[in-house]
Motif scaffolding. Structure first.
Motif, PDB file in Angstrom:
ATOM      1  N   LEU A  54      41.357 -22.586  -5.978  1.00  0.00           N
ATOM      2  CA  LEU A  54      41.584 -23.980  -5.612  1.00  0.00           C
ATOM      3  C   LEU A  54      40.665 -24.302  -4.444  1.00  0.00           C
ATOM      4  CD1 LEU A  54      43.463 -26.321  -6.483  1.00  0.00           C
ATOM      5  CD2 LEU A  54      45.096 -25.528  -4.772  1.00  0.00           C
ATOM      6  N   VAL A  55      39.682 -25.192  -4.668  1.00  0.00           N
ATOM      7  CA  VAL A  55      38.656 -25.440  -3.661  1.00  0.00           C
ATOM      8  C   VAL A  55      38.549 -26.927  -3.349  1.00  0.00           C
ATOM      9  CG1 VAL A  55      37.346 -23.427  -4.402  1.00  0.00           C
ATOM     10  CG2 VAL A  55      36.784 -25.658  -5.355  1.00  0.00           C
ATOM     11  N   ARG A 101      39.562 -19.043 -13.235  1.00  0.00           N
ATOM     12  CA  ARG A 101      39.385 -20.490 -13.390  1.00  0.00           C
ATOM     13  C   ARG A 101      39.317 -21.126 -12.016  1.00  0.00           C
ATOM     14  NH1 ARG A 101      43.038 -24.162 -16.336  1.00  0.00           N
ATOM     15  NH2 ARG A 101      44.725 -22.869 -15.496  1.00  0.00           N
ATOM     16  N   VAL A 102      38.734 -22.334 -11.957  1.00  0.00           N
ATOM     17  CA  VAL A 102      38.577 -23.035 -10.693  1.00  0.00           C
ATOM     18  C   VAL A 102      39.045 -24.473 -10.852  1.00  0.00           C
ATOM     19  CG1 VAL A 102      36.910 -23.922  -9.009  1.00  0.00           C
ATOM     20  CG2 VAL A 102      36.677 -21.594  -9.882  1.00  0.00           C
ATOM     21  N   ALA A 103      39.825 -24.947  -9.867  1.00  0.00           N
ATOM     22  CA  ALA A 103      40.207 -26.354  -9.772  1.00  0.00           C
ATOM     23  C   ALA A 103      39.595 -26.918  -8.502  1.00  0.00           C
ATOM     24  CB  ALA A 103      41.729 -26.506  -9.750  1.00  0.00           C
ATOM     25  N   GLU A 124      36.850 -22.918 -16.532  1.00  0.00           N
ATOM     26  CA  GLU A 124      36.509 -21.525 -16.306  1.00  0.00           C
ATOM     27  C   GLU A 124      35.545 -21.415 -15.133  1.00  0.00           C
ATOM     28  OE1 GLU A 124      37.938 -18.982 -17.944  1.00  0.00           O
ATOM     29  OE2 GLU A 124      39.137 -20.489 -18.994  1.00  0.00           O
ATOM     30  N   ALA A 125      35.715 -20.365 -14.326  1.00  0.00           N
ATOM     31  CA  ALA A 125      34.950 -20.241 -13.081  1.00  0.00           C
ATOM     32  C   ALA A 125      33.445 -20.246 -13.319  1.00  0.00           C
ATOM     33  CB  ALA A 125      35.369 -18.964 -12.348  1.00  0.00           C
ATOM     34  N   GLY A 158      35.242 -27.590 -22.994  1.00  0.00           N
ATOM     35  CA  GLY A 158      36.614 -27.173 -22.719  1.00  0.00           C
ATOM     36  C   GLY A 158      37.104 -27.432 -21.314  1.00  0.00           C
ATOM     37  N   ARG A 159      36.201 -27.655 -20.369  1.00  0.00           N
ATOM     38  CA  ARG A 159      36.643 -27.946 -18.997  1.00  0.00           C
ATOM     39  C   ARG A 159      37.097 -29.391 -18.889  1.00  0.00           C
ATOM     40  NH1 ARG A 159      31.237 -27.638 -15.492  1.00  0.00           N
ATOM     41  NH2 ARG A 159      30.352 -26.780 -17.388  1.00  0.00           N
ATOM     42  N   GLU A 160      37.722 -29.724 -17.788  1.00  0.00           N
ATOM     43  CA  GLU A 160      38.158 -31.094 -17.531  1.00  0.00           C
ATOM     44  C   GLU A 160      37.424 -31.637 -16.307  1.00  0.00           C
ATOM     45  OE1 GLU A 160      42.629 -31.698 -18.175  1.00  0.00           O
ATOM     46  OE2 GLU A 160      42.452 -29.541 -17.834  1.00  0.00           O
ATOM     47  N   ALA A 161      37.065 -32.911 -16.372  1.00  0.00           N
ATOM     48  CA  ALA A 161      36.386 -33.551 -15.243  1.00  0.00           C
ATOM     49  C   ALA A 161      36.809 -35.009 -15.167  1.00  0.00           C
ATOM     50  CB  ALA A 161      34.867 -33.449 -15.385  1.00  0.00           C
TER      51      ALA A 161
END
Length: 331
Positions: free
Chosen positions: A48-49, A231-233, A245-246, A319-322
């Motif tokens: 979480l960044v 994974r990264v949020a 995914e990271a 597949g990622r979300e933005a």
């Protein structure tokens, strides 16, 4: 037990439209969390960044019910814990623990390390019910010291007798005392020297592999996040702007804010393609966030639509979300 994430559809913990507001001044409302939704699968490490004040620590505390969210839901292992009474929540607290940034403030300076680490074992009943015996507690303390790489003699000493890295190992031992399934680590290496940071990050990774732990790892150092996360949020002004995914997020950022964070690193995590210039200006006030996209006041690629139309967090082809009308990749 393997530390690899379980890709089953059932998350260990999930948040849905989580909001946290505080009333400040004369009727003003500070939106610390503004509609956060995410899930974490068993065995996963979610990094979480975001910049200071974006809501990362607040999110971690809301997920563990250390603070009561203003709205939304938190579901842990299939149980909605959002409004669960404390008497029913207490047994679940054994399964979810937190490691704090300030390793010294998290430890009572007047108590010995053995007492501090043993406290959860005395407060919570043994798995079969009833109190743990002194012998059982002593044996568990020895196991915990071995897990975090400290000698058993440390149990008889006081917090001020240890370095910052050693104190953080003690905090990790106390968090692991009850064999939790989820650990929220809130900037656990931010106050440490770089060499010590690497040791603590490696310890977290080893413990994940040994114990099958699930982490939510809060950090502002992208190199640390890349090393530990599956994974990264990415959070900005109380909301998630990118989630995936990271490798994808840190090597091919889709949101301009993520790209700007990477560009601000002295030795960027990503070297492929052109990155926007580093961030300029200050984060807008969460009391009066800008209309439209909350990032548009600092975005290097802003367009007219961004100033009036708030982008929803949507799934891209990879597949990622933005949350961006004009993502940098994936369209």
């Amino acid at each position: 037990m393997t530390g690899l994430p379980d890709h089953s559809p059932s998350p260990l913990i999930a948040a849905q439209d989580l909001r946290m507001t505080y009333r400040v001044g004369r009727g003003q409302v500070l939106r610390a969390l503004d509609g956060v939704s995410l899930s974490v699968r068993p065995g996963e490490v979610l990094g979480l960044v975001g910049e200071s004040g974006c809501g990362k620590s607040t999110l971690g505390r809301c997920l563990l019910r250390l603070v009561q969210p203003s709205a939304g839901r938190v579901v842990f292992d299939g149980t909605d814990i959002t409004t669960l009474p404390e008497r029913r929540l207490r047994p679940l607290r054994q399964d979810m623990q937190m490691v704090f940034q300030d390793s010294y403030a998290a430890l009572n300076p007047r108590r010995r390390i053995g007492d501090l680490v043993a406290e959860p074992l005395r407060v919570h009943p043994a798995p079969g019910g009833g109190r743990r015996s002194r012998a059982d507690i002593a044996a568990r303390l020895a196991e915990l010291m071995d897990l975090v790489g400290l000698p058993q003699q440390a149990l008889a000493r006081y917090p001020h007798e240890f370095s910052g890295g050693q104190r953080q190992r003690i905090n990790i031992a106390r968090a692991l005392a009850l064999s939790p399934r989820l650990v929220v680590a809130d900037e656990p290496v931010a106050a440490l020297d770089v060499s010590i940071q690497a040791q603590i990050v490696n310890l977290f990774m080893d413990l994940r592999d040994q114990l099958g732990l699930t982490y939510i790892f809060v950090a502002h150092d992208l190199a640390v996040v890349r090393q530990i996360s599956t994974r990264v949020a990415v959070m900005y002004l109380g909301a998630i702007v990118e989630l995936g995914e990271a490798d994808a997020v840190l090597h091919r950022p889709a949101h301009p804010y993520t790209a700007a964070l990477i560009a601000a690193v002295p030795e960027p995590v990503v070297r492929t393609g052109d990155l926007p210039p580093p961030l300029r200006g200050d984060v807008p006030s969460p009391i009066a966030p800008p209309p439209g996209c909350r990032f548009h006041t600092r975005c290097p690629v802003v367009r007219d639509r961004c100033r009036v139309d708030p982008p929803a967090l949507r799934t891209l082809p990879d597949g990622r979300e933005a949350a961006c009308h004009y993502p940098l990749v994936g369209e």
